[in-house]
Design a protein around this motif. Structure first.
Motif, PDB file in Angstrom:
ATOM      1  N   GLY A 100      -9.763  12.515  -8.190  1.00 28.98           N
ATOM      2  CA  GLY A 100     -11.241  12.224  -6.960  1.00 28.98           C
ATOM      3  C   GLY A 100     -10.920  12.754  -6.268  1.00 28.98           C
ATOM      4  N   GLY A 101     -11.512  13.122  -5.649  1.00 30.47           N
ATOM      5  CA  GLY A 101     -10.506  13.613  -3.614  1.00 30.47           C
ATOM      6  C   GLY A 101     -10.912  12.173  -2.625  1.00 30.47           C
ATOM      7  N   PHE A 102     -11.494  11.831  -3.390  1.00 29.66           N
ATOM      8  CA  PHE A 102     -12.234   9.938  -2.120  1.00 29.66           C
ATOM      9  C   PHE A 102     -11.105   9.539  -2.296  1.00 29.66           C
ATOM     10  CE2 PHE A 102     -14.202   5.667  -2.080  1.00 29.66           C
ATOM     11  CZ  PHE A 102     -14.167   5.565  -1.206  1.00 29.66           C
ATOM     12  N   LEU A 103     -10.267   8.735  -3.694  1.00 26.08           N
ATOM     13  CA  LEU A 103      -8.990   8.251  -3.679  1.00 26.08           C
ATOM     14  C   LEU A 103      -7.844   9.137  -2.845  1.00 26.08           C
ATOM     15  CD1 LEU A 103      -9.276   6.621  -6.860  1.00 26.08           C
ATOM     16  CD2 LEU A 103     -10.213   5.455  -4.766  1.00 26.08           C
ATOM     17  N   TYR A 104      -8.405  10.972  -3.529  1.00 25.18           N
ATOM     18  CA  TYR A 104      -6.756  11.074  -2.584  1.00 25.18           C
ATOM     19  C   TYR A 104      -6.361  11.018  -2.206  1.00 25.18           C
ATOM     20  CZ  TYR A 104      -2.670  14.842  -4.319  1.00 25.18           C
ATOM     21  OH  TYR A 104      -2.156  15.516  -4.375  1.00 25.18           O
ATOM     22  N   SER A 105      -7.667  10.621  -0.906  1.00 23.90           N
ATOM     23  CA  SER A 105      -7.975  10.736   0.366  1.00 23.90           C
ATOM     24  C   SER A 105      -7.187   9.363   1.076  1.00 23.90           C
ATOM     25  CB  SER A 105      -8.981  11.381   1.531  1.00 23.90           C
ATOM     26  OG  SER A 105      -9.897  10.423   0.994  1.00 23.90           O
ATOM     27  N   LEU A 106      -7.796   8.544   0.276  1.00 24.59           N
ATOM     28  CA  LEU A 106      -7.455   6.698   0.460  1.00 24.59           C
ATOM     29  C   LEU A 106      -5.489   6.280   0.410  1.00 24.59           C
ATOM     30  CD1 LEU A 106     -10.608   5.283  -0.384  1.00 24.59           C
ATOM     31  CD2 LEU A 106      -9.249   5.901   1.998  1.00 24.59           C
ATOM     32  N   PHE A 107      -4.981   7.065  -0.322  1.00 20.37           N
ATOM     33  CA  PHE A 107      -3.577   7.492  -1.072  1.00 20.37           C
ATOM     34  C   PHE A 107      -2.785   6.683   0.230  1.00 20.37           C
ATOM     35  CE2 PHE A 107       0.510   7.875  -1.955  1.00 20.37           C
ATOM     36  CZ  PHE A 107       0.644   7.852  -3.856  1.00 20.37           C
ATOM     37  N   ALA A 108      -2.636   6.874   0.952  1.00 24.08           N
ATOM     38  CA  ALA A 108      -1.891   6.016   1.691  1.00 24.08           C
ATOM     39  C   ALA A 108      -2.388   4.573   2.040  1.00 24.08           C
ATOM     40  CB  ALA A 108      -1.434   6.653   3.319  1.00 24.08           C
ATOM     41  N   LEU A 109      -3.836   4.263   2.453  1.00 20.15           N
ATOM     42  CA  LEU A 109      -4.000   2.658   2.256  1.00 20.15           C
ATOM     43  C   LEU A 109      -3.911   2.344   1.201  1.00 20.15           C
ATOM     44  CD1 LEU A 109      -7.471   3.670   4.966  1.00 20.15           C
ATOM     45  CD2 LEU A 109      -5.755   3.127   5.473  1.00 20.15           C
ATOM     46  N   LEU A 110      -4.454   3.125  -0.078  1.00 19.40           N
ATOM     47  CA  LEU A 110      -4.123   2.227  -1.415  1.00 19.40           C
ATOM     48  C   LEU A 110      -3.101   2.074  -1.458  1.00 19.40           C
ATOM     49  CD1 LEU A 110      -5.767   4.756  -3.937  1.00 19.40           C
ATOM     50  CD2 LEU A 110      -6.367   2.685  -3.494  1.00 19.40           C
ATOM     51  N   GLU A 111      -1.579   3.040  -1.237  1.00 19.64           N
ATOM     52  CA  GLU A 111      -0.250   2.576  -0.927  1.00 19.64           C
ATOM     53  C   GLU A 111       0.518   0.886  -0.136  1.00 19.64           C
ATOM     54  OE1 GLU A 111       2.802   5.559  -1.988  1.00 19.64           O
ATOM     55  OE2 GLU A 111       1.949   5.999   0.468  1.00 19.64           O
ATOM     56  N   ARG A 112      -0.385   0.725   1.191  1.00 21.75           N
ATOM     57  CA  ARG A 112      -0.552  -0.235   1.574  1.00 21.75           C
ATOM     58  C   ARG A 112      -0.973  -1.598   1.258  1.00 21.75           C
ATOM     59  NH1 ARG A 112      -0.841   3.525   5.481  1.00 21.75           N
ATOM     60  NH2 ARG A 112      -2.970   2.649   6.507  1.00 21.75           N
ATOM     61  N   SER A 113      -1.660  -1.945   0.492  1.00 22.88           N
ATOM     62  CA  SER A 113      -3.615  -2.318   0.483  1.00 22.88           C
ATOM     63  C   SER A 113      -2.616  -3.142  -0.823  1.00 22.88           C
ATOM     64  CB  SER A 113      -4.335  -1.619  -0.595  1.00 22.88           C
ATOM     65  OG  SER A 113      -4.736  -1.151  -1.926  1.00 22.88           O
ATOM     66  N   ALA A 114      -3.088  -3.572  -1.372  1.00 17.18           N
ATOM     67  CA  ALA A 114      -3.225  -4.777  -2.500  1.00 17.18           C
ATOM     68  C   ALA A 114      -3.457  -4.428  -4.130  1.00 17.18           C
ATOM     69  CB  ALA A 114      -4.091  -6.357  -2.418  1.00 17.18           C
ATOM     70  N   PHE A 115      -3.582  -3.291  -3.751  1.00 16.30           N
ATOM     71  CA  PHE A 115      -3.958  -2.855  -5.522  1.00 16.30           C
ATOM     72  C   PHE A 115      -2.377  -3.090  -6.435  1.00 16.30           C
ATOM     73  CE2 PHE A 115      -3.558   0.502  -9.076  1.00 16.30           C
ATOM     74  CZ  PHE A 115      -4.456   0.836  -8.948  1.00 16.30           C
ATOM     75  N   LYS A 116      -1.399  -2.636  -6.230  1.00 19.68           N
ATOM     76  CA  LYS A 116      -0.391  -2.890  -7.234  1.00 19.68           C
ATOM     77  C   LYS A 116      -0.399  -4.675  -7.861  1.00 19.68           C
ATOM     78  CE  LYS A 116       4.665  -2.590  -8.008  1.00 19.68           C
ATOM     79  NZ  LYS A 116       5.946  -2.551  -7.001  1.00 19.68           N
ATOM     80  N   GLU A 117      -0.204  -5.398  -7.017  1.00 19.99           N
ATOM     81  CA  GLU A 117      -0.762  -6.326  -6.965  1.00 19.99           C
ATOM     82  C   GLU A 117      -1.952  -7.056  -7.991  1.00 19.99           C
ATOM     83  OE1 GLU A 117       1.504 -10.519  -7.730  1.00 19.99           O
ATOM     84  OE2 GLU A 117       2.130  -8.792  -6.667  1.00 19.99           O
ATOM     85  N   ARG A 118      -2.735  -7.072  -7.335  1.00 20.54           N
ATOM     86  CA  ARG A 118      -4.051  -6.969  -8.375  1.00 20.54           C
ATOM     87  C   ARG A 118      -3.856  -6.031  -9.753  1.00 20.54           C
ATOM     88  NH1 ARG A 118      -8.263  -9.039  -4.776  1.00 20.54           N
ATOM     89  NH2 ARG A 118      -9.575  -8.314  -6.586  1.00 20.54           N
ATOM     90  N   PHE A 119      -3.085  -5.172  -9.790  1.00 22.88           N
ATOM     91  CA  PHE A 119      -2.750  -4.233 -11.211  1.00 22.88           C
ATOM     92  C   PHE A 119      -2.424  -5.080 -12.047  1.00 22.88           C
ATOM     93  CE2 PHE A 119      -0.664  -0.884 -14.144  1.00 22.88           C
ATOM     94  CZ  PHE A 119      -2.113  -0.626 -14.602  1.00 22.88           C
ATOM     95  N   LEU A 120      -1.035  -5.750 -10.882  1.00 15.75           N
ATOM     96  CA  LEU A 120      -0.572  -6.764 -12.563  1.00 15.75           C
ATOM     97  C   LEU A 120      -0.898  -7.665 -12.710  1.00 15.75           C
ATOM     98  CD1 LEU A 120       2.840  -5.441  -9.913  1.00 15.75           C
ATOM     99  CD2 LEU A 120       2.495  -4.309 -12.441  1.00 15.75           C
ATOM    100  N   HIS A 121      -1.858  -8.241 -12.212  1.00 15.54           N
ATOM    101  CA  HIS A 121      -2.755  -9.549 -12.568  1.00 15.54           C
ATOM    102  C   HIS A 121      -1.410 -10.443 -12.871  1.00 15.54           C
ATOM    103  CE1 HIS A 121      -5.713  -7.222 -13.996  1.00 15.54           C
ATOM    104  NE2 HIS A 121      -6.720  -8.183 -14.144  1.00 15.54           N
ATOM    105  N   GLY A 122      -0.844 -10.567 -13.736  1.00 10.11           N
ATOM    106  CA  GLY A 122       0.078 -12.579 -14.008  1.00 10.11           C
ATOM    107  C   GLY A 122       0.019 -12.536 -15.238  1.00 10.11           C
ATOM    108  N   ARG A 123       0.755 -13.740 -15.218  1.00 11.19           N
ATOM    109  CA  ARG A 123       1.713 -14.464 -16.454  1.00 11.19           C
ATOM    110  C   ARG A 123       2.923 -13.017 -17.373  1.00 11.19           C
ATOM    111  NH1 ARG A 123      -2.563 -18.961 -18.129  1.00 11.19           N
ATOM    112  NH2 ARG A 123      -0.697 -19.379 -19.872  1.00 11.19           N
TER     113      ARG A 123
END
Length: 338
Positions: A266-289
């Motif tokens: 989606g264009g909405f997320l595409y425009s947010l790419f730089a913010l997604l890169e700097r966000s906690a997305f990756k850490e939350r995606f990876l979960h834990g354990r």
């Protein structure tokens, strides 16, 4: 024989006149294409008729529609639809022989091409593309998700209503937001947080929690303010949005073991790419354990929506033999069952 392929969302509808190309690969050829704002039309029939009259300029007897929601009997039901969609009325208004219907993210799943998506940008995970289940997710007017399963007889796509799952807060601040949205408890869906309207909801909730009056009134304004850091609540709203999207995507990736990757569309997320890169997305995606070991092997791509919905819908329609010489005068059974 050319036919209509439409990708109808809550805000925009993308419509194309397509046919199977004459080359050996039998790829889908787009003869005409246009993106419409749903709010400019009284209904889907008027929107499609405008496309036929202005852009297609040729009689059309067959149509496939990818749209959010579920088909119950004769009607497409979805909370975010711009207007009611009644299939028998639509077929009669456009003098169609046949209408096929599928979920909009099911169409995006059929449009996924692991090796030819030049718009895809790697957000996290390994820079590899392998065969395996793949997940496509898109926050827009709502929150859609579908899973593409590779099969020897041709890929199969599972539709979901994952956006309706209960939102799971992961921080004290997110718990405060959830308590504000549901002060007496109860159900708050992920799409009420992770969507365009959800971003605005987050912003308004954060303003209220800080005792301030919201100054921004659209998701685009919140995004712009977060990019420029001109509004503290907008910055925090986007941070929570991105983190919650990571949690949602990681949970679904574990559910379906999507080693083929996760595609955020989606264009909405595409425009947010730089913010997604700097966000906690990756850490939350990876979960834990133990889940982390698997999820670290899953690439996450951000891709533009573009024409993918109409192309995926056309591919699904052709695979079922519903166009061309099809003479059916009723709706596709496959379409009605999604």
């Amino acid at each position: 024989m050319p036919f209509l392929a439409a990708d109808v969302g809550g805000t925009y509808a993308r419509v194309a006149l397509v046919r199977t190309s004459q080359d050996e690969g039998h790829e889908i050829e787009v003869l005409a294409y246009r993106k419409f704002a749903c709010a400019d039309f009284r209904g889907l029939a008027e929107l499609l008729q405008t496309f036929v009259d202005v852009d297609a300029r040729t009689p059309v007897r067959h149509c496939v529609i990818a749209c959010a929601g579920q088909v119950i009997g004769n009607e497409v039901l979805h909370d975010n639809s711009a207007w009611p969609i009644h299939l028998s009325q639509l077929r009669q208004a456009l003098a169609l022989d046949d209408i096929g219907v599928l979920n909009d993210f099911e169409a995006l799943g059929y449009a996924l091409d692991y090796h030819a998506d030049s718009s895809a940008r790697l957000l996290c995970g390994p820079d590899t593309r392998v065969d395996g289940p793949a997940l496509v997710i898109g926050p827009g007017t709502g929150l859609g998700a579908a899973v593409r399963l590779p099969c020897t007889a041709g890929d199969h796509v599972l539709t979901t209503e994952a956006g309706q799952m209960d939102f799971a807060p992961n921080s004290i601040r997110e718990r405060e937001v959830l308590a504000h949205l549901a002060p007496n408890g109860g159900y708050v869906a992920y799409e009420h947080i992770v969507s365009g309207p959800g971003l605005l909801t987050l912003y308004s909730a954060l303003c209220t929690l800080r005792g301030e009056t919201p100054k921004l009134s659209t998701p685009e304004a919140v995004t712009d303010a977060a990019v420029t850091c001109s509004d503290a609540q907008a910055v925090e709203a986007v941070e929570i949005f991105c983190a919650s999207l990571g949690n949602f995507a990681g949970s679904l990736a574990m559910t379906f073991m999507t080693l083929g990757g996760v595609y955020l569309a989606g264009g909405f997320l595409y425009s947010l790419f730089a913010l997604l890169e700097r966000s906690a997305f990756k850490e939350r995606f990876l979960h834990g354990r133990s889940a982390r070991a698997f999820l670290s092997r899953v690439p996450v791509w951000v891709t533009e929506h573009g024409r993918k919905g109409v192309l995926g819908a056309a591919k699904w329609y052709l695979r079922r033999g519903l166009s061309g010489d099809a003479k059916s005068s009723h709706f596709s059974a496959a379409g009605l069952t999604r």
